[in-house]
Design an enzyme around this catalytic site. Structure first.
Site, PDB file in Angstrom:
ATOM      1  N   ARG A   1      -4.509  -7.231  -3.629  1.00 22.48           N
ATOM      2  CA  ARG A   1      -3.729  -6.227  -4.357  1.00 22.48           C
ATOM      3  C   ARG A   1      -2.235  -6.546  -4.301  1.00 22.48           C
ATOM      4  O   ARG A   1      -1.715  -6.982  -3.301  1.00 22.48           O
ATOM      5  CB  ARG A   1      -3.952  -4.845  -3.755  1.00 22.48           C
ATOM      6  CG  ARG A   1      -2.972  -3.836  -4.352  1.00 22.48           C
ATOM      7  CD  ARG A   1      -3.338  -2.435  -4.070  1.00 22.48           C
ATOM      8  NE  ARG A   1      -3.357  -2.140  -2.655  1.00 22.48           N
ATOM      9  CZ  ARG A   1      -3.720  -0.953  -2.179  1.00 22.48           C
ATOM     10  NH1 ARG A   1      -4.110  -0.007  -3.006  1.00 22.48           N
ATOM     11  NH2 ARG A   1      -3.709  -0.743  -0.884  1.00 22.48           N
TER      12      ARG A   1
ATOM     13  N   LYS B   1      -8.313   4.767  -6.604  1.00 23.81           N
ATOM     14  CA  LYS B   1      -7.738   6.085  -6.930  1.00 23.81           C
ATOM     15  C   LYS B   1      -6.477   5.929  -7.768  1.00 23.81           C
ATOM     16  O   LYS B   1      -6.321   6.569  -8.802  1.00 23.81           O
ATOM     17  CB  LYS B   1      -7.373   6.862  -5.642  1.00 23.81           C
ATOM     18  CG  LYS B   1      -8.533   7.101  -4.702  1.00 23.81           C
ATOM     19  CD  LYS B   1      -8.092   7.920  -3.497  1.00 23.81           C
ATOM     20  CE  LYS B   1      -7.078   7.219  -2.588  1.00 23.81           C
ATOM     21  NZ  LYS B   1      -7.579   6.001  -1.934  1.00 23.81           N
TER      22      LYS B   1
ATOM     23  N   ARG C   1      -6.120  14.656   2.534  1.00 22.09           N
ATOM     24  CA  ARG C   1      -6.748  13.551   3.234  1.00 22.09           C
ATOM     25  C   ARG C   1      -7.500  14.021   4.472  1.00 22.09           C
ATOM     26  O   ARG C   1      -8.047  13.204   5.197  1.00 22.09           O
ATOM     27  CB  ARG C   1      -5.657  12.600   3.673  1.00 22.09           C
ATOM     28  CG  ARG C   1      -5.819  11.234   3.117  1.00 22.09           C
ATOM     29  CD  ARG C   1      -4.710  10.408   3.709  1.00 22.09           C
ATOM     30  NE  ARG C   1      -4.891   9.041   3.428  1.00 22.09           N
ATOM     31  CZ  ARG C   1      -4.522   8.451   2.306  1.00 22.09           C
ATOM     32  NH1 ARG C   1      -3.973   9.135   1.340  1.00 22.09           N
ATOM     33  NH2 ARG C   1      -4.714   7.172   2.169  1.00 22.09           N
TER      34      ARG C   1
ATOM     35  N   ARG D   1       1.382  -4.889   0.169  1.00 20.03           N
ATOM     36  CA  ARG D   1       1.743  -3.796   1.071  1.00 20.03           C
ATOM     37  C   ARG D   1       1.539  -4.187   2.532  1.00 20.03           C
ATOM     38  O   ARG D   1       0.589  -4.860   2.870  1.00 20.03           O
ATOM     39  CB  ARG D   1       0.897  -2.559   0.736  1.00 20.03           C
ATOM     40  CG  ARG D   1       1.470  -1.770  -0.418  1.00 20.03           C
ATOM     41  CD  ARG D   1       0.516  -0.738  -0.959  1.00 20.03           C
ATOM     42  NE  ARG D   1      -0.196   0.027   0.061  1.00 20.03           N
ATOM     43  CZ  ARG D   1      -1.030   1.019  -0.225  1.00 20.03           C
ATOM     44  NH1 ARG D   1      -1.238   1.373  -1.483  1.00 20.03           N
ATOM     45  NH2 ARG D   1      -1.650   1.672   0.738  1.00 20.03           N
TER      46      ARG D   1
ATOM     47  N   ARG E   1      -7.703   1.870   8.537  1.00 17.11           N
ATOM     48  CA  ARG E   1      -7.609   2.912   7.506  1.00 17.11           C
ATOM     49  C   ARG E   1      -9.002   3.365   7.067  1.00 17.11           C
ATOM     50  O   ARG E   1      -9.211   4.546   6.794  1.00 17.11           O
ATOM     51  CB  ARG E   1      -6.817   2.393   6.300  1.00 17.11           C
ATOM     52  CG  ARG E   1      -5.316   2.286   6.595  1.00 17.11           C
ATOM     53  CD  ARG E   1      -4.609   1.365   5.631  1.00 17.11           C
ATOM     54  NE  ARG E   1      -4.644   1.821   4.255  1.00 17.11           N
ATOM     55  CZ  ARG E   1      -4.414   1.030   3.210  1.00 17.11           C
ATOM     56  NH1 ARG E   1      -4.136  -0.241   3.377  1.00 17.11           N
ATOM     57  NH2 ARG E   1      -4.451   1.534   1.996  1.00 17.11           N
TER      58      ARG E   1
END
Ligand code: AP5
Ligand code: MG
Ligand code: ZN
Length: 213
Positions: free
Chosen positions: A127, A13, A88, A160, A171
């Protein structure tokens, strides 16, 4: 043009939103980036959000909705925006709809990025995210020019806290339970467009621009 980016954590996203934002000159509004900026700056909001985020849980709606509505009321949002990570869950979507209706406005398109859970877990551990401008990289797929440094703004890149495997799984569960029902919600409104997020990111971007053009 008002756009929503929908998809699991790590579906891409943020990556696509950044590119759309540059091409169409629309502000990229990521609730996750707003929370992370507040955590970095040690604000009260950041302290409150961090507890939920590190556990892979959603930040409570009261807090998130207020921040989002404040943000979209700003001058730079007059001609539209890209929402990344909001709404969300159904209650957040309903609040947004209510506010847009009040303004005589609506969401034009919801870009749904589909990526299976197995691919997501592989992506997340590689990431690296910029703490300043929100740009994302991947140590193998999209490396920055200089290791640990953002190409766009020169700030530090981090892994992160919520990208550890166990937290990513949590998640994903929350995504399936709470966020995925939004696909039907926006399908019914006739604004949903689905994209295969496992394709090369430039190919995904080309497909998106064909729809937005
Ligand atoms: P948020 O920051 O929104 O995280 P998320 O939705 O979990 O999504 P990510 O940012 O992890 O993934 P992405 O889809 O943006 O993927 P990216 O482009 O980086 O939210 C974080 C937390 O904040 C939440 O858990 C929650 O606690 C809280 N929060 C935020 N909004 C909230 C709300 N509305 N209500 C309540 N709480 C909220 O890509 C991922 C990786 O893959 C990158 O390394 C990238 O380089 C790579 N990649 C991207 N595209 C491709 C491709 N096509 N091929 C290969 N690699 C790719
Ligand atoms: Mg993101
Ligand atoms: Zn940066």
């Amino acid at each position: 043009m008002k756009i929503i980016m929908l998809g699991a954590p790590g579906a891409g996203k943020g990556t696509q939103a950044k590119m759309i934002s540059e091409k169409y000159h629309l502000p990229h509004i990521s609730t996750g980036d707003i929370f992370r900026a507040n955590i970095k700056n040690g604000t009260e909001l950041g302290k409150e959000a961090k507890g939920y985020m590190d556990k892979g849980l959603l930040v409570p709606d009261e807090l998130t909705v207020r921040i989002l509505l404040d943000r979209v009321a700003k001058e730079d949002c007059k001609n539209g925006y890209i929402l990344d990570g909001f709404p969300r869950n159904i209650p957040q979507a309903e609040v947004l709809d209510k506010e847009l209706t009040r303004l005589g406005d609506k969401i034009d398109i919801v870009i749904d990025m589909e990526v299976p859970d197995e691919s997501i877990i592989k992506r997340m551990t590689g990431r690296r995210a910029c703490t300043s401008c929100g740009a994302t990289y991947h140590i193998v797929n999209v490396p920055p020019k200089k290791e640990g440094v953002c190409d766009k703004c020169g700030e530090e890149l981090i892994l992160r806290d919520d990208d550890r495997e166990e937290t990513v799984k949590k998640r994903l569960n929350i995504y399936h339970e709470q966020t995925q029902p939004l696909i039907k919600y926006y399908q019914k409104k006739g604004v949903l467009k689905t994209f295969d997020g496992t394709k090369d990111m430039m190919d995904v971007f080309t497909e998106i621009t064909e729809i937005l053009a």
